[in-house]
Scaffold this motif. Structure first.
Motif, PDB file in Angstrom:
ATOM      1  N   LYS A  95       0.855  -1.256  -0.015  1.00 29.26           N
ATOM      2  CA  LYS A  95       0.159  -0.108  -0.099  1.00 29.26           C
ATOM      3  C   LYS A  95       0.964   1.179   0.172  1.00 29.26           C
ATOM      4  CE  LYS A  95      -3.734   2.201   2.188  1.00 29.26           C
ATOM      5  NZ  LYS A  95      -4.494   2.610   3.354  1.00 29.26           N
ATOM      6  N   GLN A  96       1.910   1.257   0.601  1.00 23.38           N
ATOM      7  CA  GLN A  96       2.760   2.645   0.786  1.00 23.38           C
ATOM      8  C   GLN A  96       3.517   2.601  -0.523  1.00 23.38           C
ATOM      9  OE1 GLN A  96       5.105   0.700   4.098  1.00 23.38           O
ATOM     10  NE2 GLN A  96       4.732   2.505   5.048  1.00 23.38           N
ATOM     11  N   THR A 156      -2.106   1.707  -8.376  1.00 25.38           N
ATOM     12  CA  THR A 156      -3.112   0.839  -7.465  1.00 25.38           C
ATOM     13  C   THR A 156      -2.335  -0.457  -6.940  1.00 25.38           C
ATOM     14  OG1 THR A 156      -3.900  -0.313  -9.246  1.00 25.38           O
ATOM     15  CG2 THR A 156      -4.992   1.605  -8.872  1.00 25.38           C
ATOM     16  N   VAL A 157      -2.784  -0.653  -5.713  1.00 22.75           N
ATOM     17  CA  VAL A 157      -2.238  -2.015  -5.249  1.00 22.75           C
ATOM     18  C   VAL A 157      -2.512  -3.187  -6.166  1.00 22.75           C
ATOM     19  CG1 VAL A 157      -2.824  -3.789  -3.436  1.00 22.75           C
ATOM     20  CG2 VAL A 157      -2.522  -1.333  -2.852  1.00 22.75           C
ATOM     21  N   TYR A 206       1.664 -10.446   4.012  1.00 19.87           N
ATOM     22  CA  TYR A 206       1.947  -9.026   3.377  1.00 19.87           C
ATOM     23  C   TYR A 206       3.032  -8.946   2.325  1.00 19.87           C
ATOM     24  CZ  TYR A 206      -0.996  -7.116   6.861  1.00 19.87           C
ATOM     25  OH  TYR A 206      -2.210  -6.732   7.682  1.00 19.87           O
ATOM     26  N   ALA A 254       2.305   1.714  -3.412  1.00 21.45           N
ATOM     27  CA  ALA A 254       1.223   2.135  -4.254  1.00 21.45           C
ATOM     28  C   ALA A 254       0.813   3.761  -4.435  1.00 21.45           C
ATOM     29  CB  ALA A 254      -0.187   1.393  -4.178  1.00 21.45           C
ATOM     30  N   GLU A 255       1.099   4.108  -2.997  1.00 22.06           N
ATOM     31  CA  GLU A 255       0.700   5.425  -2.703  1.00 22.06           C
ATOM     32  C   GLU A 255       2.020   6.251  -3.342  1.00 22.06           C
ATOM     33  OE1 GLU A 255      -0.278   5.554   1.576  1.00 22.06           O
ATOM     34  OE2 GLU A 255      -2.288   5.043   1.127  1.00 22.06           O
TER      35      GLU A 255
END
Length: 166
Positions: free
Chosen positions: A7-8, A16-17, A39, A10-11
């Motif tokens: 997620k980090q 997108t994830v 994860y 992707a941001e």
């Protein structure tokens, strides 16, 4: 070595994830490791690889071609990055030239200057014009090629006559 959750990443990359999972699935970008919790973790190496993938996507390169480049040697990736850089620099120069022309056109419309005829079309791409003509031929058939050729001949004739009369 610092690691980042999917997620980090992707941001950071503004993607997108789901895209990151897809890149993993197709073998383009694997996480550095998957934790016991399931994860996905990425390190600096994967961040750099993702940046390269994103550069190639910006060049409209299909994923299968990106995969080939990324699977190649560092030299090949570097060569493609340099080609992309050269293309961007060329586009930047062209865009700057068009900005100059449009600024001068605005100034002429405002009555501030008078552009000479050579300045009017500076920066327009002959390749794009050819692509437009090819598109017309593809859409309307071979007769359009003849019409374009005839129109170009008439223009050349008129330009020569005009130049001779000055």
């Amino acid at each position: 070595m610092k690691s980042y959750l999917i997620k980090q990443v992707a941001e950071m990359a503004c993607i997108t994830v789901r895209a990151l999972r897809h890149y993993d699935q197709v073998g383009l970008l694997h996480p550095a490791y998957v934790g016991e919790n399931g994860y996905r973790y990425y390190t600096r190496d994967e961040l750099l690889r993702l940046q390269q993938i994103m550069f190639f996507r910006e060049m409209d390169m299909p994923l299968k071609d990106i995969h080939k480049v990324m699977a190649g040697t560092d030299y090949e990736r570097l060569r493609h990055m340099k080609l992309h850089r050269d293309k961007l620099a060329q586009n930047l120069r062209r865009q700057q030239e068009l900005l100059t022309v449009i600024d001068r056109s605005i100034a002429e419309l405002d009555g501030d200057i008078k552009m000479n005829n050579d300045e009017l079309y500076k920066g327009f791409s002959p390749q794009k014009q050819q692509a437009y003509q090819d598109e017309l031929v593809a859409k309307h058939g071979g007769m359009m090629r003849d019409r374009i050729a005839k129109s170009n001949q008439q223009y050349d004739h008129d330009a020569q006559a005009h130049a001779g009369g000055e």
